[in-house]
Motif scaffolding. Structure first.
Motif, mmCIF file in Angstrom:
data_model
loop_
_atom_site.group_PDB
_atom_site.id
_atom_site.type_symbol
_atom_site.label_atom_id
_atom_site.label_comp_id
_atom_site.label_asym_id
_atom_site.label_seq_id
_atom_site.Cartn_x
_atom_site.Cartn_y
_atom_site.Cartn_z
ATOM 1 N N MET A 180 -2.006 -18.981 -16.724
ATOM 2 C CA MET A 180 -1.619 -18.945 -15.312
ATOM 3 C C MET A 180 -2.751 -18.371 -14.479
ATOM 4 O O MET A 180 -3.301 -17.321 -14.804
ATOM 5 N N ASN A 181 -3.090 -19.038 -13.388
ATOM 6 C CA ASN A 181 -4.107 -18.539 -12.467
ATOM 7 C C ASN A 181 -3.420 -17.760 -11.358
ATOM 8 O O ASN A 181 -2.836 -18.337 -10.445
ATOM 9 N N ILE A 182 -3.484 -16.438 -11.457
ATOM 10 C CA ILE A 182 -2.790 -15.633 -10.464
ATOM 11 C C ILE A 182 -3.670 -15.300 -9.275
ATOM 12 O O ILE A 182 -3.217 -14.678 -8.327
ATOM 13 N N SER A 183 -4.932 -15.713 -9.318
ATOM 14 C CA SER A 183 -5.808 -15.385 -8.196
ATOM 15 C C SER A 183 -5.489 -16.210 -6.969
ATOM 16 O O SER A 183 -5.631 -15.759 -5.845
ATOM 17 N N GLY A 184 -5.059 -17.465 -7.170
ATOM 18 C CA GLY A 184 -4.708 -18.323 -6.048
ATOM 19 C C GLY A 184 -5.901 -18.731 -5.215
ATOM 20 O O GLY A 184 -5.745 -19.203 -4.093
ATOM 21 N N GLY A 185 -7.111 -18.548 -5.736
ATOM 22 C CA GLY A 185 -8.302 -18.887 -4.962
ATOM 23 C C GLY A 185 -8.919 -17.653 -4.347
ATOM 24 O O GLY A 185 -8.238 -16.674 -4.041
ATOM 25 N N ALA A 241 3.486 -16.001 -3.427
ATOM 26 C CA ALA A 241 4.268 -17.202 -3.142
ATOM 27 C C ALA A 241 3.979 -18.288 -4.166
ATOM 28 O O ALA A 241 4.896 -18.946 -4.677
ATOM 29 N N ARG A 242 2.699 -18.506 -4.490
ATOM 30 C CA ARG A 242 2.322 -19.524 -5.467
ATOM 31 C C ARG A 242 2.874 -19.205 -6.845
ATOM 32 O O ARG A 242 3.369 -20.087 -7.555
ATOM 33 N N MET A 243 2.787 -17.944 -7.239
ATOM 34 C CA MET A 243 3.324 -17.542 -8.533
ATOM 35 C C MET A 243 4.831 -17.731 -8.585
ATOM 36 O O MET A 243 5.379 -18.209 -9.582
ATOM 37 N N PHE A 244 5.509 -17.355 -7.506
ATOM 38 C CA PHE A 244 6.966 -17.480 -7.476
ATOM 39 C C PHE A 244 7.399 -18.943 -7.582
ATOM 40 O O PHE A 244 8.391 -19.261 -8.249
ATOM 41 N N LEU A 245 6.681 -19.826 -6.940
ATOM 42 C CA LEU A 245 6.989 -21.250 -7.038
ATOM 43 C C LEU A 245 6.687 -21.776 -8.439
ATOM 44 O O LEU A 245 7.442 -22.574 -8.996
ATOM 45 N N GLU A 246 5.585 -21.321 -9.010
ATOM 46 C CA GLU A 246 5.158 -21.811 -10.324
ATOM 47 C C GLU A 246 6.111 -21.411 -11.441
ATOM 48 O O GLU A 246 6.437 -22.227 -12.312
ATOM 49 N N ILE A 247 6.590 -20.167 -11.432
ATOM 50 C CA ILE A 247 7.433 -19.700 -12.543
ATOM 51 C C ILE A 247 8.923 -19.816 -12.249
ATOM 52 O O ILE A 247 9.750 -19.446 -13.080
ATOM 53 N N GLY A 248 9.274 -20.321 -11.088
ATOM 54 C CA GLY A 248 10.685 -20.570 -10.786
ATOM 55 C C GLY A 248 11.454 -19.385 -10.242
ATOM 56 O O GLY A 248 12.687 -19.384 -10.273
ATOM 57 N N ILE A 285 13.011 -12.710 -12.514
ATOM 58 C CA ILE A 285 12.289 -13.611 -13.406
ATOM 59 C C ILE A 285 10.832 -13.184 -13.549
ATOM 60 O O ILE A 285 10.235 -13.311 -14.621
ATOM 61 N N SER A 286 10.257 -12.646 -12.484
ATOM 62 C CA SER A 286 8.843 -12.243 -12.529
ATOM 63 C C SER A 286 8.589 -11.163 -13.570
ATOM 64 O O SER A 286 7.476 -11.039 -14.085
ATOM 65 N N LEU A 287 9.612 -10.386 -13.901
ATOM 66 C CA LEU A 287 9.456 -9.329 -14.901
ATOM 67 C C LEU A 287 9.192 -9.885 -16.290
ATOM 68 O O LEU A 287 8.652 -9.183 -17.153
ATOM 69 N N SER A 288 9.555 -11.140 -16.514
ATOM 70 C CA SER A 288 9.353 -11.777 -17.819
ATOM 71 C C SER A 288 7.943 -12.329 -17.991
ATOM 72 O O SER A 288 7.606 -12.834 -19.062
ATOM 73 N N TYR A 289 7.135 -12.258 -16.950
ATOM 74 C CA TYR A 289 5.768 -12.764 -16.982
ATOM 75 C C TYR A 289 4.796 -11.586 -16.783
ATOM 76 O O TYR A 289 4.615 -11.121 -15.653
ATOM 77 N N PRO A 290 4.197 -11.096 -17.873
ATOM 78 C CA PRO A 290 3.349 -9.896 -17.778
ATOM 79 C C PRO A 290 2.258 -9.965 -16.718
ATOM 80 O O PRO A 290 2.021 -8.978 -16.011
ATOM 81 N N GLN A 291 1.585 -11.126 -16.581
ATOM 82 C CA GLN A 291 0.523 -11.228 -15.585
ATOM 83 C C GLN A 291 1.066 -11.083 -14.170
ATOM 84 O O GLN A 291 0.473 -10.401 -13.327
ATOM 85 N N VAL A 292 2.189 -11.737 -13.911
ATOM 86 C CA VAL A 292 2.807 -11.665 -12.576
ATOM 87 C C VAL A 292 3.324 -10.262 -12.321
ATOM 88 O O VAL A 292 3.099 -9.677 -11.251
ATOM 89 N N ARG A 293 4.012 -9.720 -13.320
ATOM 90 C CA ARG A 293 4.563 -8.370 -13.210
ATOM 91 C C ARG A 293 3.457 -7.350 -12.909
ATOM 92 O O ARG A 293 3.604 -6.497 -12.035
#
Length: 219
Positions: A1-6, A16-23, A49-57
């Motif tokens: 997952m690319n969390i930088s978003g550019g 916002a991009r991460m939230f859309l990507e992981i549902g 749901i974001s808590l289940s994704y270590p990078q996002v969390r």
């Protein structure tokens, strides 16, 4: 997952991009979701749901902590709002090496009947963490409980907000500074750029944002 978003993406855009990507966020203008208030909504946001994704969390934790360092350097404790604000608050308190408390939606029905859980220190400066802010009602109940306990509430920070005018007015009237890492307007812009919604969807989403209590109530 690319969390930088550019390179030039803001924190709000990245989340916002991460939230859309992981549902975390689901959008549906044709088959709207129904909130507990009875409002029909074209958006459903489940930040847990974001808590289940270590990078996002980790990204959210770091941005919340950095925001607090910059805006509220005098903070002495972190409080989470039950239930979704509790894990976010714990992560931030750990990152800042600060005491943690949480605020129940209502007093516990047995034992000490606490509404604020954790060690309450009178006049201790506290930042409140929320996962999601809609109208701000539950958030301000939590800040009021902390205030009544004798703590000094510096402000409230959320991960995401719908940005309703009512919420802004409620926080302003309560004299509680409110900041959110990301918001509805940024998310809808990101959804358009990713071709996740049509122009018709956008119009409907904007109408909901203006008057959520009236949107499709006659449908």
């Amino acid at each position: 997952m690319n969390i930088s978003g550019g390179r030039d993406a803001s924190v709000a855009e990245r989340i916002a991009r991460m939230f859309l990507e992981i549902g975390v966020v689901k959008l549906n203008t044709e088959e709207p979701f129904v909130w507990s208030s009875g409002w029909k909504s074209p958006i459903y946001c489940d930040g847990r749901i974001s808590l289940s994704y270590p990078q996002v969390r980790s990204y959210i934790k770091e941005e919340l902590a950095e925001l607090i360092r910059k805006r509220f350097p005098e903070v002495e404790a972190i409080a989470g709002v039950a239930t979704a604000g509790i894990p976010q608050g714990v992560l931030v308190a750990d990152a800042l090496d600060l005491p943690f408390l949480y605020v129940r939606t209502k007093p516990k029905g047995h034992g000490m009947t606490n509404i604020v859980e954790g060690e309450v220190v009178k006049e201790q400066k506290v930042i409140v963490i929320e996962d999601l802010v809609s109208t701000g009602g539950s958030s301000l109940k939590a800040t009021a409980a902390l205030d009544l306990s004798g703590m000094d509430v510096l402000g409230l920070i959320s991960v995401f907000t719908y940005g309703f005018d009512d919420a802004r007015e409620h926080f302003a009237n309560a004299n509680i500074p409110f900041i959110s890492l990301s918001n509805y307007d940024v998310l809808i812009k990101e959804a358009m750029e990713q071709d996740l919604i049509s122009a018709t969807d956008l119009s409907s989403l904007q109408e909901w944002r203006k008057a959520p209590h009236l949107w499709k109530q006659d449908a």
